[in-house]
Design a protein around this motif. Structure first.
Motif, PDB file in Angstrom:
ATOM      1  N   ALA A  49       0.822  -1.149  -0.014  1.00 30.65           N
ATOM      2  CA  ALA A  49       0.212   0.077  -0.095  1.00 30.65           C
ATOM      3  C   ALA A  49       0.959   1.183  -0.112  1.00 30.65           C
ATOM      4  O   ALA A  49       0.503   2.164  -0.697  1.00 30.65           O
ATOM      5  CB  ALA A  49      -0.883  -0.292   1.326  1.00 30.65           C
ATOM      6  N   VAL A  50       1.747   1.064   0.674  1.00 32.55           N
ATOM      7  CA  VAL A  50       2.714   2.262   0.764  1.00 32.55           C
ATOM      8  C   VAL A  50       3.718   2.602  -0.574  1.00 32.55           C
ATOM      9  O   VAL A  50       3.644   3.759  -1.043  1.00 32.55           O
ATOM     10  CB  VAL A  50       3.870   2.242   2.023  1.00 32.55           C
ATOM     11  CG1 VAL A  50       4.768   3.412   2.046  1.00 32.55           C
ATOM     12  CG2 VAL A  50       3.110   1.965   3.340  1.00 32.55           C
ATOM     13  N   ILE A  51       4.029   1.612  -1.076  1.00 35.68           N
ATOM     14  CA  ILE A  51       4.808   1.689  -2.343  1.00 35.68           C
ATOM     15  C   ILE A  51       3.623   2.296  -3.476  1.00 35.68           C
ATOM     16  O   ILE A  51       4.192   3.215  -4.418  1.00 35.68           O
ATOM     17  CB  ILE A  51       5.177   0.286  -2.925  1.00 35.68           C
ATOM     18  CG1 ILE A  51       6.353  -0.076  -1.851  1.00 35.68           C
ATOM     19  CG2 ILE A  51       5.729   0.454  -4.282  1.00 35.68           C
ATOM     20  CD1 ILE A  51       7.011  -1.226  -2.160  1.00 35.68           C
ATOM     21  N   VAL A  52       2.493   1.694  -3.421  1.00 34.29           N
ATOM     22  CA  VAL A  52       1.463   2.055  -4.366  1.00 34.29           C
ATOM     23  C   VAL A  52       1.085   3.705  -4.247  1.00 34.29           C
ATOM     24  O   VAL A  52       1.032   4.606  -5.199  1.00 34.29           O
ATOM     25  CB  VAL A  52       0.090   1.233  -4.304  1.00 34.29           C
ATOM     26  CG1 VAL A  52      -0.843   1.846  -5.040  1.00 34.29           C
ATOM     27  CG2 VAL A  52       0.708  -0.048  -4.826  1.00 34.29           C
ATOM     28  N   LEU A  53       1.117   3.981  -3.160  1.00 33.70           N
ATOM     29  CA  LEU A  53       0.851   5.430  -2.703  1.00 33.70           C
ATOM     30  C   LEU A  53       1.972   6.319  -3.099  1.00 33.70           C
ATOM     31  O   LEU A  53       1.515   7.387  -3.647  1.00 33.70           O
ATOM     32  CB  LEU A  53       0.568   5.766  -1.094  1.00 33.70           C
ATOM     33  CG  LEU A  53      -0.883   5.067  -0.523  1.00 33.70           C
ATOM     34  CD1 LEU A  53      -0.909   5.434   0.698  1.00 33.70           C
ATOM     35  CD2 LEU A  53      -2.207   5.538  -1.465  1.00 33.70           C
ATOM     36  N   ALA A  54       3.250   5.818  -2.903  1.00 32.87           N
ATOM     37  CA  ALA A  54       4.243   6.640  -3.589  1.00 32.87           C
ATOM     38  C   ALA A  54       4.099   6.804  -5.071  1.00 32.87           C
ATOM     39  O   ALA A  54       4.351   7.872  -5.640  1.00 32.87           O
ATOM     40  CB  ALA A  54       5.443   5.902  -3.237  1.00 32.87           C
ATOM     41  N   ALA A  55       3.574   5.681  -5.604  1.00 31.54           N
ATOM     42  CA  ALA A  55       3.541   5.502  -7.227  1.00 31.54           C
ATOM     43  C   ALA A  55       2.682   6.735  -7.625  1.00 31.54           C
ATOM     44  O   ALA A  55       2.525   7.310  -8.781  1.00 31.54           O
ATOM     45  CB  ALA A  55       3.312   4.223  -7.635  1.00 31.54           C
ATOM     46  N   ALA A  56       1.353   6.624  -6.667  1.00 30.41           N
ATOM     47  CA  ALA A  56       0.381   7.428  -7.200  1.00 30.41           C
ATOM     48  C   ALA A  56       0.740   8.992  -6.936  1.00 30.41           C
ATOM     49  O   ALA A  56       0.077   9.810  -7.721  1.00 30.41           O
ATOM     50  CB  ALA A  56      -0.959   7.048  -6.140  1.00 30.41           C
ATOM     51  N   ALA A  57       1.683   9.215  -6.136  1.00 27.55           N
ATOM     52  CA  ALA A  57       2.031  10.732  -5.951  1.00 27.55           C
ATOM     53  C   ALA A  57       2.692  11.005  -7.260  1.00 27.55           C
ATOM     54  O   ALA A  57       2.469  12.222  -8.014  1.00 27.55           O
ATOM     55  CB  ALA A  57       2.910  10.839  -4.832  1.00 27.55           C
ATOM     56  N   ILE A  58       3.643  10.285  -7.749  1.00 28.67           N
ATOM     57  CA  ILE A  58       4.308  10.487  -8.924  1.00 28.67           C
ATOM     58  C   ILE A  58       3.170  10.532 -10.122  1.00 28.67           C
ATOM     59  O   ILE A  58       3.253  11.517 -11.015  1.00 28.67           O
ATOM     60  CB  ILE A  58       5.374   9.259  -9.441  1.00 28.67           C
ATOM     61  CG1 ILE A  58       6.348   9.241  -8.508  1.00 28.67           C
ATOM     62  CG2 ILE A  58       5.904   9.576 -10.712  1.00 28.67           C
ATOM     63  CD1 ILE A  58       7.350   8.006  -8.297  1.00 28.67           C
ATOM     64  N   PHE A  59       2.296   9.849 -10.098  1.00 27.72           N
ATOM     65  CA  PHE A  59       1.127  10.024 -11.207  1.00 27.72           C
ATOM     66  C   PHE A  59       0.461  11.154 -11.307  1.00 27.72           C
ATOM     67  O   PHE A  59       0.242  11.831 -12.292  1.00 27.72           O
ATOM     68  CB  PHE A  59       0.225   8.508 -11.092  1.00 27.72           C
ATOM     69  CG  PHE A  59      -0.930   8.734 -12.073  1.00 27.72           C
ATOM     70  CD1 PHE A  59      -0.559   8.196 -13.418  1.00 27.72           C
ATOM     71  CD2 PHE A  59      -2.206   9.138 -11.796  1.00 27.72           C
ATOM     72  CE1 PHE A  59      -1.685   8.204 -14.235  1.00 27.72           C
ATOM     73  CE2 PHE A  59      -3.193   9.124 -12.638  1.00 27.72           C
ATOM     74  CZ  PHE A  59      -3.147   8.739 -13.854  1.00 27.72           C
ATOM     75  N   THR A  60       0.274  11.456  -9.924  1.00 27.92           N
ATOM     76  CA  THR A  60      -0.508  12.689  -9.632  1.00 27.92           C
ATOM     77  C   THR A  60      -0.010  13.881 -10.404  1.00 27.92           C
ATOM     78  O   THR A  60      -0.374  14.829 -11.236  1.00 27.92           O
ATOM     79  CB  THR A  60      -1.092  13.006  -8.236  1.00 27.92           C
ATOM     80  OG1 THR A  60      -1.655  11.711  -7.953  1.00 27.92           O
ATOM     81  CG2 THR A  60      -2.158  14.232  -8.331  1.00 27.92           C
ATOM     82  N   ILE A  61       1.334  14.119  -9.763  1.00 29.09           N
ATOM     83  CA  ILE A  61       2.209  15.047 -10.460  1.00 29.09           C
ATOM     84  C   ILE A  61       2.422  15.075 -12.182  1.00 29.09           C
ATOM     85  O   ILE A  61       2.201  16.016 -12.648  1.00 29.09           O
ATOM     86  CB  ILE A  61       3.595  14.918  -9.835  1.00 29.09           C
ATOM     87  CG1 ILE A  61       3.766  15.308  -8.357  1.00 29.09           C
ATOM     88  CG2 ILE A  61       4.642  16.015 -10.276  1.00 29.09           C
ATOM     89  CD1 ILE A  61       4.813  14.968  -7.629  1.00 29.09           C
ATOM     90  N   SER A  62       2.440  13.926 -12.415  1.00 33.91           N
ATOM     91  CA  SER A  62       2.744  13.680 -14.124  1.00 33.91           C
ATOM     92  C   SER A  62       1.567  14.143 -14.724  1.00 33.91           C
ATOM     93  O   SER A  62       1.321  15.133 -15.663  1.00 33.91           O
ATOM     94  CB  SER A  62       2.996  12.134 -14.412  1.00 33.91           C
ATOM     95  OG  SER A  62       4.091  11.709 -13.942  1.00 33.91           O
ATOM     96  N   LEU A  63       0.181  13.851 -14.331  1.00 31.37           N
ATOM     97  CA  LEU A  63      -1.121  13.977 -14.805  1.00 31.37           C
ATOM     98  C   LEU A  63      -1.247  15.500 -14.842  1.00 31.37           C
ATOM     99  O   LEU A  63      -1.793  16.321 -15.777  1.00 31.37           O
ATOM    100  CB  LEU A  63      -2.271  13.526 -13.806  1.00 31.37           C
ATOM    101  CG  LEU A  63      -3.548  13.708 -14.325  1.00 31.37           C
ATOM    102  CD1 LEU A  63      -4.238  12.284 -14.792  1.00 31.37           C
ATOM    103  CD2 LEU A  63      -4.359  14.343 -13.087  1.00 31.37           C
ATOM    104  N   LEU A  64      -0.698  16.383 -13.717  1.00 29.26           N
ATOM    105  CA  LEU A  64      -1.173  17.699 -13.546  1.00 29.26           C
ATOM    106  C   LEU A  64      -0.028  18.392 -14.349  1.00 29.26           C
ATOM    107  O   LEU A  64      -0.266  19.360 -15.082  1.00 29.26           O
ATOM    108  CB  LEU A  64      -1.111  18.202 -12.044  1.00 29.26           C
ATOM    109  CG  LEU A  64      -2.188  17.728 -11.408  1.00 29.26           C
ATOM    110  CD1 LEU A  64      -2.208  17.946 -10.104  1.00 29.26           C
ATOM    111  CD2 LEU A  64      -3.583  18.346 -11.765  1.00 29.26           C
TER     112      LEU A  64
END
Lengths: 267, 397
Positions: free
Chosen positions: B268-283
């Protein structure tokens, strides 16, 4: 009295073994589920021909090309390319699929796509090198696309995308070109580029078989035609094949009488 | 605590923690690199079928381990079991897709849930056995880095590197198949075999990542990094590099955090870290990002409004709508009394001239005009050589 002995089927339409046809098809039969798409097709392509495959929608034109290449399963049939089996002759064939068959929002530039035509030459697991990139650019130049080498393919117009496909086929340096509706939805510049390239490769000794949907231009662009409507209706020189009677048989009510007469008259 | 996190992040959190972190980073890179191919092939969800189908294999491998007299917690044996039923799951999906008329997503959903259900039944059975080491099995669901030994982490890291190497060797082939399957097949390539190689690599990443990230969330490791990377680049090579980097980054951040917070499931922690990268990329990605897209859209609207307004004014009309009125008013082309200003007169007649030139160009050179992005308001002198513009200015013959 005994009935006569049956003779081998191959003698029905023997192949020319001395000067093998670029493309020789015997008994090609394809069905989608229980619906026949191509039925018992025999065809020998003339050497160095510019051949149009014409016929109404759903006549099996694209299916025929895909089946020849082994892209769709066949029920029966034997395809020879320059007298060899498909497997042996793969490197002598260049295939241009319909432009709409791929997703153009793919992370690649025009040059990258053309370089794919060199993959057979580059070999497995080997990288694309600078000389391959330079070769790819020279093929783009031949279709008038030199300025777009670095452009992402999704940002090209439909006609430009078609010319990228054309350049990729050129990169394969094939002896037999199979094109699936290259003229569909392209601008006049692209249409001219395609015709020029077809003539160039033909003059260099290759044979071009092209699924074509525009009956008006068949006589201008091609010298041979194969009329298909699941069965082969007719094939031969354009002038002999584009007749009122044969078009009527292939298209039936799908073309107006006047239209058929005009096309037959143009040939 | 920030000090402690920093020391873990910089590989100063002790030998075991550092080895585990290195293993997780390698896994992240592997997931990112290999994920690109299923992502581009539009088969990203197949990895979800794989990961859920591994559960019965893990349970069966555990039972075999006990039957052989061990504790059943041998990671290599469990990975082998996971890979076996994972592969079986893929084969089921392929078979359903190829021999029925069901689409692949329906096949994936069916296979995924059936295998997972079977796995849960077996797992519940194991829990009644009261065998040694059964507690460790739960970490396969949500992942744990705390339970990893240095040896296991080395296995994970090494296997990831091998998978990455194979993926890079086949980069060109995977790319061609993902872009144009028909062309690849016409060249005589066995597309199904290349697909199988791709799925084999996915399977490997899933199997080696199971214990760390957990089977429920491991799909994130092969989907989120390529999806994030796609925002930033239009080239395959860079996409692979970036996706691997993002995966590694997620592994590094997530792995460090989970070492600090051993009660949190590592997956879960690793996925949340990946999600942060995704969000930054998306924006924030420069061309494909949502903000950049919004700005482009807005500028286009203003530009079109300005053209609309000026062309109307050139003919003596008011701008046709609210936006075009506001734009020309803001630019001082019109005063509050609906009168055209001096600068407005110049701008309007220039816009009228540009419009006429473009129209002439389009009629005389329809093909060439196609290669220009029909950006409203582009000055013709900026994109066409002066001599061509001059011929357009001349009255038609």
């Amino acid at each position: 009295m005994n009935p006569p002995r049956l003779i081998p089927f191959e003698t029905r339409q023997p192949r020319n073994e001395i000067a093998p046809s670029p493309l020789s098809i015997r008994g090609l039969t394809v069905a989608y589920d229980d619906k026949p798409a191509v039925w018992d097709l025999d065809y020998d392509a003339p050497d160095r021909g510019l051949i149009a495959v014409i016929g109404p929608n759903g006549a099996g034109k694209s299916t025929m090309i895909k089946a020849m290449l082994g892209l769709v399963p066949t029920l029966a049939g034997d395809v020879r390319v320059f007298g060899s089996t498909l497997r042996q002759a793969r490197r002598r064939i260049a295939y241009i699929p319909q432009r709409t068959s791929v997703d153009w929002d793919f992370p690649a530039s025009a040059e990258d796509v053309v370089a794919m035509g060199l993959y057979g030459e580059i070999g497995w697991c080997r990288p694309v090198r600078r000389r391959h990139r330079e070769a790819a650019r020279s093929y783009l130049d031949r279709v008038g696309m030199a300025d777009f080498a670095g452009r992402q393919i999704g940002q090209l117009s439909g006609g430009q995308q078609q010319r990228v496909f054309l350049a990729r086929a050129l990169a394969q340096k094939a002896d037999l070109y199979l094109m699936d509706e290259p003229f569909a939805g392209v601008d006049a510049a692209t249409e001219r580029a395609i015709v020029n390239v077809m003539r160039e490769v033909r003059d260099a000794g290759a044979t071009v078989l092209c699924v074509h949907h525009d009956l008006q231009t068949v006589a201008d662009y091609f010298d041979h035609a194969l009329i298909l409507n699941v069965h082969a209706i007719a094939h031969g020189a354009v002038d002999d094949v584009l007749t009122e009677e044969l078009l009527q048989r292939a298209y039936g009510g799908r073309l107006a009488e006047t239209e058929i007469r005009a096309i037959a008259g143009s040939a | 605590m920030p000090g402690e996190l920093f020391s873990i992040l910089t590989f100063q959190g002790g030998y075991n923690t550092s080895v585990v972190l290195a293993g997780v980073i390698a896994l992240g890179i592997g997931g990112g690199v290999i994920g690109v191919f299923s992502f581009l092939r539009k088969r990203a969800l197949i990895s979800d079928a794989i990961s859920h189908a591994t559960l019965p294999g893990i349970a069966i491998a555990f039972l075999i381990g006990i039957a052989l007299g061990g504790t059943g917690r041998n990671l290599a044996l469990l990975m082998a079991g996971a890979a076996t039923t994972g592969a079986l799951g893929v084969l089921c999906v392929q078979w359903i897709r190829d021999y029925t008329r069901l689409p692949e997503d329906a096949a994936i959903g069916t296979v995924l849930s059936v295998f997972f259900g079977l796995g849960i039944v077996l797992l519940s059975h194991i829990q009644t056995l009261q065998a040694a080491g059964q507690a460790g099995l739960n970490s396969f669901l949500l992942g744990s880095t705390a339970a990893l030994t240095a040896g296991e982490a080395q296995l994970i890291g090494g296997a990831s590197l091998v998978a990455i190497l194979i993926a890079l060797l086949l980069l060109k082939e995977f790319g061609a198949v993902a872009f144009d399957e028909g062309f690849a097949a016409a060249q005589g390539w066995r597309v199904t075999r290349i697909d199988l190689a791709m799925i084999g690599l996915l399977l490997a990443i899933v199997a080696i990542g199971l214990k760390t990230v957990g089977l429920v969330l491991i799909i994130a490791l092969v989907i989120i990094p390529p999806a994030s990377a796609r925002f930033w680049t239009e080239r395959l090579g860079r996409l692979v590099a970036l996706s691997g980097t993002f995966g590694g980054l997620a592994g590094w951040l997530g792995g460090s955090l989970s070492a600090l917070l051993p009660d949190m499931p590592a997956g879960a922690v690793i996925v949340l870290a990946a999600a942060a990268i995704f969000t930054i990329s998306l924006l924030f990605a420069p061309r494909r990002g949502v903000i950049a897209w919004g700005i482009r859209r807005l500028r286009m609207r203003v530009r079109a409004a300005s053209v609309r307004g000026l062309l109307a004014m050139a003919d003596g009309y008011l701008p046709p709508d609210g936006l075009s009125y506001r734009v020309v008013r803001w630019r001082g082309y019109i005063d509050g009394d609906a009168r055209i200003t001096e600068s407005g007169r110049t701008a309007a007649s220039e816009m009228r001239r540009q419009d006429r030139l473009w129209q002439t160009y389009r009629t005389r050179h329809p093909e060439a005009a196609l290669s220009f992005n029909p950006l409203t308001g582009t000055r013709i002198e900026d994109v066409l050589p002066a001599d061509i513009v001059a011929t357009l200015e001349a009255p038609s013959r």
